[in-house]
Design an enzyme around this catalytic site. Structure first.
Site, PDB file in Angstrom:
ATOM      1  N   SER A 152       0.827  -1.199   0.000  1.00 52.41           N
ATOM      2  CA  SER A 152       0.000   0.000   0.000  1.00 52.41           C
ATOM      3  C   SER A 152       0.867   1.257   0.000  1.00 52.41           C
ATOM      4  O   SER A 152       1.585   1.506  -0.950  1.00 52.41           O
ATOM      5  CB  SER A 152      -0.957  -0.033   1.197  1.00 52.41           C
ATOM      6  OG  SER A 152      -1.901   1.003   1.117  1.00 52.41           O
ATOM      7  N   ASP A 298      -3.136   6.560  -3.351  1.00 51.14           N
ATOM      8  CA  ASP A 298      -1.906   5.991  -2.819  1.00 51.14           C
ATOM      9  C   ASP A 298      -1.397   4.958  -3.831  1.00 51.14           C
ATOM     10  O   ASP A 298      -2.043   4.710  -4.856  1.00 51.14           O
ATOM     11  CB  ASP A 298      -2.129   5.411  -1.423  1.00 51.14           C
ATOM     12  CG  ASP A 298      -3.063   4.217  -1.419  1.00 51.14           C
ATOM     13  OD1 ASP A 298      -3.862   4.073  -2.366  1.00 51.14           O
ATOM     14  OD2 ASP A 298      -3.014   3.427  -0.454  1.00 51.14           O
ATOM     15  N   ASP A 300      -1.276   1.736  -4.301  1.00 50.11           N
ATOM     16  CA  ASP A 300      -2.106   0.633  -4.800  1.00 50.11           C
ATOM     17  C   ASP A 300      -3.538   1.072  -5.072  1.00 50.11           C
ATOM     18  O   ASP A 300      -4.407   0.243  -5.357  1.00 50.11           O
ATOM     19  CB  ASP A 300      -2.067  -0.570  -3.855  1.00 50.11           C
ATOM     20  CG  ASP A 300      -2.776  -0.316  -2.530  1.00 50.11           C
ATOM     21  OD1 ASP A 300      -2.741   0.843  -2.052  1.00 50.11           O
ATOM     22  OD2 ASP A 300      -3.341  -1.268  -1.963  1.00 50.11           O
ATOM     23  N   ASP A 302      -6.097   2.139  -3.424  1.00 50.42           N
ATOM     24  CA  ASP A 302      -7.299   1.855  -2.643  1.00 50.42           C
ATOM     25  C   ASP A 302      -7.701   3.040  -1.764  1.00 50.42           C
ATOM     26  O   ASP A 302      -8.780   3.043  -1.169  1.00 50.42           O
ATOM     27  CB  ASP A 302      -7.162   0.570  -1.819  1.00 50.42           C
ATOM     28  CG  ASP A 302      -6.084   0.607  -0.758  1.00 50.42           C
ATOM     29  OD1 ASP A 302      -5.311   1.587  -0.707  1.00 50.42           O
ATOM     30  OD2 ASP A 302      -6.000  -0.357   0.037  1.00 50.42           O
TER      31      ASP A 302
END
Length: 550
Positions: A152, A298, A300, A302
């Protein structure tokens, strides 16, 4: 300090690891440490191990059980496969996705090979993709589980391993403990069977995901909006551009230096849009373009961050707090009175509960993390203050920075069509419900014992006042309750609607304190209420830091 006996045991463990490590990079790293006699480096890698929990695995990439590497990943995949087979969860594939961090593609292929070797079907995404694609793809493909290789918004040296089960939500106890036990039971790496004939997913799955997002915006909704965007060197850009186009909005201006995936994240100190300076380039582009909004994902994709023009802020722009955007989306989505439940984490603002009540929508609060929010029955909207939003839980039972971004564009365009801004909408909320202001006090540590010591200090000597507010109630969250499973944390209910929650972070070496005050608005004087709230938050911060010793 490493004793002589410990050093011998650690060296022996390192040599055994070296003998079965299939990765040339980590073998070379480990060989170098052994040849140099680097006892501290070896102890750091072999004196402990990454623990599999509700966040899966996360840590620095490197050799040894206390790092993310191919050995750890192969064992994790074998444990997951064993858990699925033991629980009869075999009637469908395991969907595997990955981001663009170091070794993500390698770890994803290893997972597919182990899943196939265990006799289960595996579907591997054919390119780096945002995490919510897997959360969407699990129910879409009727998968029994999903894995995303991602860390992440962690620092560049990290990677991680996130696990979902067949309902499309992240694992929670007891599944995490059972998978961890199955991982521990895996024998020698050479004995883990591996296959090669996994399936792949690509355009069809991505098209289904993007088509679903396009349906969220009504045909007659305004779409006149100018936007600057950054994916922060992550994997969000291509899908964001396509989602925005399919939803009928103009293409965003993209920060060129951050447009493409780069696992080293060279232009930011920390690839988290919450961190100071992380979205400076997007704000600079927004000013140059005369944009109405600046948005960021961010790495990734999500999470979704939003910044707005604000003449009173430095540089004329400011980023909305996670709770501010959560309240704006809550008012927007709940005003249609959907039949279901709105939810947010206990560390998020209490405002969402009041918005839900205003529209006769049921409300629930949960422990921190979308592993809890995403599994709330009949969820219609959920969020957490750390920039995570679930705006389409029927399709994605997790935070989704791409569908959220599209709904934010719709909200911004609707406001613009009325000659208003998101700041105007925030003022409306303050006048309607009272000004709910939130802030954080965080302490990042090298020594994790300092976090435990701070929690012990707060339990042993609880504060009676914080920032001039009386502490009316203290809930020790480690004891659990009828509605919340036990977790390490403390919740202080203060006078005049204020609140503080203190907890160790589940993914970073941090003690995190979440503060909220509620200030009534006198007439239309929202600025005065904001000034008073800022003073109260500062005072609470000071007293809390002293009480916790941080």
């Amino acid at each position: 300090m490493v004793t002589v006996n410990d050093a011998v045991l650690i060296r022996s463990a390192a040599e055994a690891w070296l003998a079965e490590d299939p990765d040339g990079d980590t073998r070379a790293e480990l060989q170098g440490l052994l040849e140099a006699g680097d006892e501290a480096g070896l102890a750091d890698r072999f004196g402990g191990k990454l623990e599999f929990g509700t966040a899966g695995l996360r840590g620095a990439v490197g050799a040894g059980p206390n790092r993310m590497n191919r050995v750890v990943v192969i064992r994790a995949a074998a444990g997951l496969a064993a858990y699925l087979k033991a629980n009869g969860l075999t009637d469908g594939p395991v969907l595997i996705g990955y981001d663009a961090r170091h070794k993500s593609d390698v770890f994803a292929r290893d997972t597919a090979a182990v899943i196939r070797g265990a006799g289960l079907d595996a579907v591997l995404l054919d390119r780096p993709t945002p995490t919510p694609v897997v959360a969407f793809g699990i129910p879409h493909l009727k998968a029994v589980a999903g894995v995303v290789v991602t860390a992440s918004h962690n620092p560049p040296q990290d990677n991680g391993y996130k696990v979902y089960l067949g309902d499309g939500s992240q694992i929670v106890p007891p599944a995490d403990h059972e998978i961890a036990a199955a991982i521990d039971a895996v024998g020698a790496l050479a004995e883990v069977p591996r296959g090669e004939d996994w399936q792949t997913a690509g355009d069809d799955l991505l098209d289904a995901y993007l088509d679903r997002i396009a349906t969220l915006v009504p045909q007659d909704a305004p779409r006149d909006l100018k936007v600057a965007y950054t994916p922060l060197h992550g994997v969000g850009r291509l899908l964001v551009e396509d989602a925005v186009r399919r939803a009928g909005f103009a293409a965003p201006a993209v920060v060129a230096t951050q447009a493409d995936p780069d696992p080293d994240f060279p232009t930011v100190a920390f690839p988290n849009p919450e961190e100071p300076g992380a979205i400076d380039a997007a704000l600079e582009l927004a000013r140059a373009e005369g944009a109405d909004l600046a948005v960021a994902n961010d790495p990734d994709a999500d999470r979704c961050a939003v910044a707005v023009p604000d003449p009173s802020a430095d540089g004329g722009w400011r980023m909305l707090r996670g709770d501010e955007l959560g309240a704006l989306l809550g008012e927007f989505l709940l005003s249609s009175r959907p039949d279901g439940v709105a939810a947010c984490s206990i560390v998020s603002s209490s405002l969402l509960g009041k918005i839900a009540a205003a529209y006769d929508v049921r409300y629930a609060d949960t422990l921190t993390g979308f592993k809890w929010i995403g599994r709330v029955p009949e969820l219609v909207f959920g969020y957490e203050e750390a920039l995570g939003y679930c705006v389409d839980p029927a399709a994605v039972k997790d935070k989704d920075g791409i569908s959220t971004l599209v709904r934010v564009l719709e909200l911004g365009a609707r406001a613009k069509a009325e000659g208003r801004t998101l700041l105007d909408l925030l003022d409306d909320l303050a006048k309607k419900y009272g000004l709910h202001a939130t802030d954080q006090l965080s302490a990042r540590v090298e020594d994790l014992s300092l976090i435990a010591a701070a929690m012990d200090r707060l339990r042993a000597t609880p504060p009676t006042t914080l920032g001039g507010h009386s502490v009316d109630r203290i809930d020790d969250l480690s004891e659990g309750s009828e509605h919340l499973p036990p977790t390490d944390g403390l919740r202080y209910t203060l006078s005049e609607g204020a609140r503080v929650v203190v907890r160790p972070s589940g993914t970073e070496p941090k003690l995190k304190c979440y503060l909220e005050v509620v200030v009534p608005v006198d007439g239309d004087d929202v600025p005065a209420a904001r000034a008073k709230a800022a003073e109260e938050l500062t005072a609470i911060k000071q007293d809390l830091a002293a009480a916790a010793g941080i």
